[in-house]
Design an enzyme around this catalytic site. Structure first.
Site, mmCIF file in Angstrom:
data_model
loop_
_atom_site.group_PDB
_atom_site.id
_atom_site.type_symbol
_atom_site.label_atom_id
_atom_site.label_comp_id
_atom_site.label_asym_id
_atom_site.label_seq_id
_atom_site.Cartn_x
_atom_site.Cartn_y
_atom_site.Cartn_z
ATOM 1 N N HIS A 69 0.824 -1.210 0.000
ATOM 2 C CA HIS A 69 0.000 0.000 0.000
ATOM 3 C C HIS A 69 0.859 1.261 0.000
ATOM 4 O O HIS A 69 0.574 2.235 -0.682
ATOM 5 C CB HIS A 69 -0.920 -0.059 1.229
ATOM 6 C CG HIS A 69 -1.697 1.192 1.472
ATOM 7 N ND1 HIS A 69 -1.350 2.094 2.445
ATOM 8 C CD2 HIS A 69 -2.792 1.702 0.855
ATOM 9 C CE1 HIS A 69 -2.206 3.103 2.428
ATOM 10 N NE2 HIS A 69 -3.091 2.901 1.472
ATOM 11 N N GLU A 72 2.170 1.832 -3.373
ATOM 12 C CA GLU A 72 1.113 2.404 -4.220
ATOM 13 C C GLU A 72 1.109 3.935 -4.097
ATOM 14 O O GLU A 72 1.086 4.663 -5.094
ATOM 15 C CB GLU A 72 -0.243 1.818 -3.807
ATOM 16 C CG GLU A 72 -1.450 2.458 -4.490
ATOM 17 C CD GLU A 72 -2.570 2.739 -3.493
ATOM 18 O OE1 GLU A 72 -2.941 3.924 -3.358
ATOM 19 O OE2 GLU A 72 -3.079 1.788 -2.855
ATOM 20 N N HIS A 73 1.164 4.414 -2.852
ATOM 21 C CA HIS A 73 1.192 5.873 -2.642
ATOM 22 C C HIS A 73 2.417 6.502 -3.303
ATOM 23 O O HIS A 73 2.328 7.520 -3.973
ATOM 24 C CB HIS A 73 1.243 6.186 -1.137
ATOM 25 C CG HIS A 73 -0.094 6.240 -0.476
ATOM 26 N ND1 HIS A 73 -0.562 7.369 0.155
ATOM 27 C CD2 HIS A 73 -1.080 5.314 -0.341
ATOM 28 C CE1 HIS A 73 -1.759 7.127 0.662
ATOM 29 N NE2 HIS A 73 -2.093 5.895 0.381
ATOM 30 N N GLU A 145 -4.368 7.859 7.441
ATOM 31 C CA GLU A 145 -5.271 6.904 6.775
ATOM 32 C C GLU A 145 -5.538 5.721 7.720
ATOM 33 O O GLU A 145 -6.672 5.272 7.872
ATOM 34 C CB GLU A 145 -4.628 6.427 5.458
ATOM 35 C CG GLU A 145 -5.563 5.579 4.618
ATOM 36 C CD GLU A 145 -4.961 5.171 3.268
ATOM 37 O OE1 GLU A 145 -3.810 5.569 2.974
ATOM 38 O OE2 GLU A 145 -5.641 4.466 2.520
#
Lengths: 432, 429
Positions: A69, A72-73, A145
Site C-alpha cells: 500500500h 502504491e502511494h 489513513e
C-alpha cells in the site's frame, strides 16, 4: 500483426479482446459504447506478500506490514518532481489507485484524451522514484489513513473476523499496516518490492470503453520496454483448517453491536475454473439460506433481531477463501445461534428445490446489471483475472450449478469448527 | 438524450430519459415535501412501512420472491434532503426486456408491483399495520443512532446541523429519534394519505420503455386521488455568515475530524453558480486542488482534506481527518488556501485542471442511470433548466476574475471539531 483472442458471451451480449504486448504485459480490451473510458494497470502484489524472492535470488526478503500500500502511494511521485495527479488533470482524467490483499491497481477514467491519459498511467507506474525525503513525507499521510480506518467500525469488524479465522495466514495483516510497521519502510525496501512484483509478466492492463486494441497497443509500444518475465516465489505460513478463535469482540464508539460471522474454507482447488464454480455455488447457497426472500432473514427482521440489511457473500482466491455475513443486531450471539440452527436444519431436511431454482435464476439475471458501467466492468474483470478466472465465463458457470453442488457445499463447508463470530460493540459507558 | 416530460395528474409528472445504452432501467417515484420537523419523521417512515407488504404481496418474503422472479428487479426506499426539501419515495431497477426469456415487459411489470406497494398497503382501518409500523420505527431510530458509526459522515452532518441550527436546513431528513418514537400507525397513515393528495410527485424513468403505456398506467393509478398539490418549497439562502460559531465535541476515537462550514454567497439558482463550482474545484474539490496539494501533500497533515459544495443551500463544507494535536496548524492551513484563491493566487494550470475535471465529471454523468436521475431531479427541484452538456458549457465560460469574485463572497460560518480523545493506535483488538 498482434495475436489477439476474442472472447464472447452470447447470454451477456458482451465480448473482449486479449493479447500479450511485446513487452510481456497481458492486455485486455473490453469495448463498451459509453462516454467514459476506464483503465486499470494492476499487479499481483498485495498485503499478503510479505516474504518473497525472485527465482535465482539467494535469500527471501521479508518486508514490513503495509508496504504494498505504501508503494502504491509512492509511485505517484515522478523523478522531475511533477505530481501524477497534476499530469492527469491536464487532460481532464480522474485518477486513483487501491491496494488489496493480493493486488495493487492504478486506474483512471476519462471522457476525452484517452491515449494521453493511458500514456501517463503506463509511464508513472513503470517509473519508480523514491528518496528518503519523499518516503518520510508519506508517513504522516498514511498514519492518518490508518487512524481513520481504526475509527471505522466496519473496517475494524472485517479485520477482526479475519484475525479470528486465521492464526498465521497473512490475510490477517491490515492492508495499510500499522503506524509502527510503516515507520520501518525505506526507499531501499520499496525498490526491492518494486523490482520483484512490478515485472510486466506479473501485471495486467485492462481497458474498458469506446476504444480499439490498436489504440491501446500504440500507447503500450510508446511507453513499455521489453522485459524478461520474472518468476516470483512467495512464501506464506501454513494455516490449519479450523478457525483460530471462535469468538472475538471489540468495544468502540458505535450505536449498536455489529457482527460478522466468518466461515473459514481451506478446501481450495488449484484449478481456477473450480474456484469460480465454488464461488458461484456459494453465491446460490448464500441466497437460498440467507437471502432477502428466505425465512432466515425475514424471521430475524420481523423479530427485530437485525436492523436493516444482512449481507452474506463468499470470497475465494488461490491463497484463501471464506464465507462472511455482516449485520447489526442487539444480540449477535443469538443471531449466531440462529445461523447455526438454520444451517443444521438445511443439512437435515435438505434445501428447498424451488428456492434453489429461484435464487439461481435471480443471480443469473442480476449478472446483466454488472455491465452498465466501464468502472464496474473493468474492476470485476480484474478480480476474476487476478485469480486466473474470467468474468464472461461466470454466467455460464452459474447457470451450470446443480442442486447437488449446492447441497454438497452446505455439508462440506458449513461446520462448527470453521465458524468465527466477531463483534464490534458499543463502549461500556454508552450501553443503555 | 433529452428529458421528456408528461403530465400524469395535478402536480404529478413523469420524466423520461430515453436511452438504450444501459442494460438496466431505473425508475423512481418521489414525493416532494417541505423539510419540516412536524412531518420529517412520518415521511421518512412511509416508504419503509410500504416496503413491508401490500395487499398482493403481504410481507417482505413475498415481495422479494416476486422481485427475484422479475429477473432480480429491485425496489428500495428513498429519503433524503435537497436544500430545504425532503424527498421520499421508492426507486426501482430492472433489466432490459431484451435479456428476458420471453421478452417480458419488465418496466410495466415492475411498475405494477411498485404501484401495488405504493397504493395498496397493508392497513388496519385508517392505520398502517401496527407491527410493521413499530418495527420500522425501531429500524429508523437505529439508523439515526448509527450515523455516529461513520465518523467522517457524522462530523460533516454535525457541522451543517450546527451551522443551520436556526434554519429549516438544520432539520434531519429522518426526523429525530424522539419524533420517530412519537409516530403511530394512525398518524403515519394519515400523513401518507396527505402526501398522496398534496405533495408534488416527480416520477423518473431512465432507460427504454413504452412511455405512453407507462404514462397511461400511472395516470390511471393517480386518477382516483383528488389532488390539491402544493408548490415545491423554497430554500432559504443565507448569502453571508454573521459571527463565526465554534463547536467542539469530544469523542473516544483516534482521529480528530475538522469540518469547516462556509456560506458560498450563491446557490444553484444563481446564474453565476458555475463560478462557485470552479472556485470549489480549485480550493478543495479534488486531488489537484489547493487543499489536497498543500494540506495533504506538502504538509502531510491528513489523508483526506477536501471541500464540497452544497448547491441547493449555498454552502461549502471542508472536511478533514487529522491528528488532534495538529488542529490549529490544519485550520490555519485551510484558511491560508482559501486566502490564496481570494487573492487570485492560482495559476493557469490549476484553472485549466479544475475546468477539465468538472467537465469530465459532467460527461461521465451520462453513463449512470441513477446519476442522471439524481442530477435532473436536483435541477427540477430548484427550477433550473439545463442538461449536463449545457452546464459543462457554462463551466467552460467561467473566467479567472469570476472565480476570484466568487471566492471573495465566501464567508466563514462554523468551525466544528470532533475531538478524538483516545490515545495510541488502538491496536489491542
Amino acid at each position: 500483426m498482434l495475436n489477439v483472442t476474442t472472447k464472447r458471451s452470447e447470454f451477456l451480449k458482451e465480448e473482449y479482446y486479449s493479447y500479450t504486448h511485446k513487452s510481456g504485459l497481458p492486455v485486455y480490451v473490453f469495448p463498451k459504447q459509453l462516454s467514459t473510458t476506464y483503465a486499470l494497470f494492476a499487479t499481483r502484489y498485495g498485503s499478503i506478500d510479505s516474504k518473497f524472492k525472485l527465482e535465482g535470488d539467494k535469500d527471501f526478503t521479508v518486508v514490513p506490514d503495509g508496504i504494498a500500500h505504501y508503494l502504491e502511494h509512492k509511485l505517484f511521485e515522478n523523478p522531475n518532481g511533477e505530481d501524477t495527479f497534476s499530469r492527469y488533470a491536464k487532460y481532464g482524467a480522474s485518477a486513483n489507485a487501491y491496494t488489496g490483499n493480493t493486488m495493487t491497481a492504478y486506474l483512471f477514467s476519462c471522457t476525452s484524451n484517452f491515449k494521453e491519459s493511458l500514456e501517463i498511467l503506463l509511464d508513472f507506474v513503470s517509473t519508480p522514484y523514491f528518496t528518503p525525503e519523499t518516503v518520510e513525507k508519506e508517513q504522516g499521510i498514511i498514519a492518518q489513513e490508518i487512524r481513520m480506518y481504526d475509527d471505522h467500525p466496519f473496517r475494524r469488524l472485517y479485520h477482526m473476523m479475519l484475525e479470528a479465522m486465521y492464526e498465521k495466514h497473512n490475510v490477517r495483516i491490515n492492508v495499510a499496516g500499522t503506524v509502527e510497521s510503516i515507520s520501518h519502510i525505506t526507499a531501499d525496501i520499496l525498490y526491492e518490492c518494486y523490482r520483484v512484483f512490478y515485472n510486466l509478466s506479473n501485471m495486467m492492463l485492462i481497458v474498458c470503453g469506446d476504444v480499439t486494441v490498436d489504440e491501446v497497443n500504440e500507447v503500450c509500444d510508446k511507453v513499455l520496454k521489453e522485459q524478461a518475465p520474472a518468476s516470483i516465489i512467495r512464501e506464506y505460513p501454513e494455516e490449519k483448517a479450523e478457525v483460530y478463535k471462535k469468538r472475538d469482540e471489540y468495544a468502540m464508539q458505535v450505536a449498536k453491536p455489529l457482527f460478522a460471522i466468518g466461515v473459514k474454507d481451506v478446501d481450495i482447488s488449484d484449478d481456477p475454473y473450480m474456484r469460480m464454480k465454488k464461488s458461484a455455488t456459494a453465491d446460490i447457497l448464500n441466497d437460498v439460506l440467507f437471502g432477502k426472500a428466505g425465512d432466515f432473514f425475514n424471521k430475524l427482521y420481523e423479530e427485530g433481531l437485525i436492523s436493516g440489511s444482512l449481507d452474506a457473500g463468499y470470497s475465494i482466491c488461490k491463497s484463501f477463501a471464506y464465507n462472511a455475513m455482516f449485520g447489526e443486531s442487539s444480540d449477535p450471539d443469538e443471531v449466531f445461534a440462529r445461523f447455526k440452527a438454520c444451517v443444521e436444519d438445511a443439512k437435515k431436511n435438505g434445501l428447498c428445490r424451488e428456492d434453489f431454482e429461484r435464487s439461481k435464476r435471480a443471480l443469473y439475471a442480476a449478472m446483466i446489471k454488472w455491465f452498465d458501467s466501464t468502472d464496474d466492468i473493468a474492476n470485476n474483470f480484474l478480480q476474476f483475472k487476478l485469480d486466473d478466472g474470467d468474468l464472461l465465463d461466470y454466467a455460464d458457470i452459474l447457470g451450470g450449478v446443480t442442486y447437488e453442488d449446492v447441497t454438497a457445499l452446505l455439508h462440506n463447508a458449513f461446520k462448527e469448527e470453521f465458524y468465527s463470530l466477531a463483534i464490534v460493540k458499543p463502549l461500556d459507558t454508552e450501553v443503555k | 438524450m433529452a428529458l421528456i416530460k408528461k403530465k400524469i395528474a395535478d402536480g404529478v409528472s413523469l420524466n423520461y430519459l430515453e436511452t438504450d445504452k444501459f442494460k438496466t432501467g431505473y425508475m423512481s417515484v418521489n414525493f416532494i415535501a417541505p423539510l419540516d420537523s412536524a412531518t420529517a419523521a412520518k415521511n421518512a417512515l412511509i416508504p419503509s412501512i410500504l416496503l413491508r407488504g401490500s395487499v398482493k404481496y403481504p410481507n417482505m418474503a413475498q415481495i422479494n420472491k416476486k422481485l427475484d422472479y422479475l429477473y432480480a428487479a429491485s425496489l428500495s426506499s428513498r429519503c433524503e434532503k435537497r436544500g430545504e426539501i425532503q424527498i421520499f419515495g421508492l426507486t426501482a431497477s430492472m433489466i432490459d426486456p431484451a435479456y428476458t426469456i420471453d421478452g417480458e415487459n419488465l418496466p410495466l411489470e415492475v411498475t405494477d408491483m411498485l404501484a401495488d406497494i405504493l397504493f395498496c398497503p397493508v392497513t388496519d382501518g385508517e392505520a398502517f399495520n401496527a407491527a410493521y409500523t413499530e418495527s420500522e420505527k425501531t429500524n429508523l431510530i437505529d439508523a439515526i443512532n448509527a450515523k455516529i458509526n461513520n465518523k467522517a459522515y457524522y462530523a460533516r452532518m454535525r457541522c451543517i446541523e450546527e451551522m443551520c441550527k436556526n434554519e429549516r436546513y438544520g432539520i434531519s431528513e429522518t426526523g429525530t429519534p424522539e419524533e420517530v418514537a412519537a409516530c403511530t400507525a394512525e398518524t403515519v397513515y394519515a400523513q401518507y394519505k396527505y402526501a398522496l393528495k398534496n405533495y408534488p410527485v416527480e416520477i423518473f424513468f431512465v432507460g427504454s420503455c413504452d412511455i405512453d403505456a407507462l404514462a397511461d398506467k400511472l395516470t390511471s393509478l393517480f386518477d382516483s386521488i383528488a389532488r390539491t398539490p402544493m408548490a415545491i418549497a423554497e430554500t432559504e439562502i443565507i448569502k453571508k455568515a454573521e459571527a463565526v460559531k465554534r463547536i467542539d465535541e469530544d469523542m473516544p476515537v483516534n482521529q480528530g475530524k475538522l469540518n469547516i462550514g462556509f456560506r458560498a454567497g450563491a446557490s444553484i439558482k444563481d446564474a453565476d453558480y458555475p463560478a462557485v463550482m470552479m472556485f470549489n474545484e480549485i480550493f478543495g474539490g479534488g486531488v489537484t486542488s489547493k487543499l489536497f496539494m498543500n494540506v495533504r501533500e506538502k504538509m502531510s497533515l491528513c489523508y483526506y482534506c477536501s471541500s464540497a459544495p452544497d448547491a441547493p443551500k449555498g454552502l461549502i463544507i471542508v472536511s478533514s481527518g487529522i491528528e488532534v494535536a495538529n488542529r490549529e496548524i490544519a485550520e490555519k492551513a485551510i484558511f491560508d488556501q482559501l486566502d490564496a484563491v481570494k487573492r487570485g493566487d492560482f495559476n493557469e494550470e490549476e484553472y485549466e485542471s479544475a475546468k477539465l475535471g468538472l467537465i469530465n465529471s459532467y460527461r461521465e454523468l451520462a453513463d449512470s442511470a441513477r446519476g442522471l436521475e439524481m442530477w435532473y431531479l436536483g435541477r427540477l427541484l430548484n427550477g433550473v433548466p439545463g442538461d449536463p452538456d449545457s452546464v459543462a458549457a457554462s463551466i467552460e465560460r467561467v473566467t479567472r476574475d469570476e472565480i476570484i469574485t466568487a471566492a471573495n463572497r465566501v464567508s466563514l460560518d462554523t468551525v466544528y471539531f470532533l475531538n478524538g480523545t483516545l490515545k495510541g493506535e488502538g491496536e489491542d483488538a
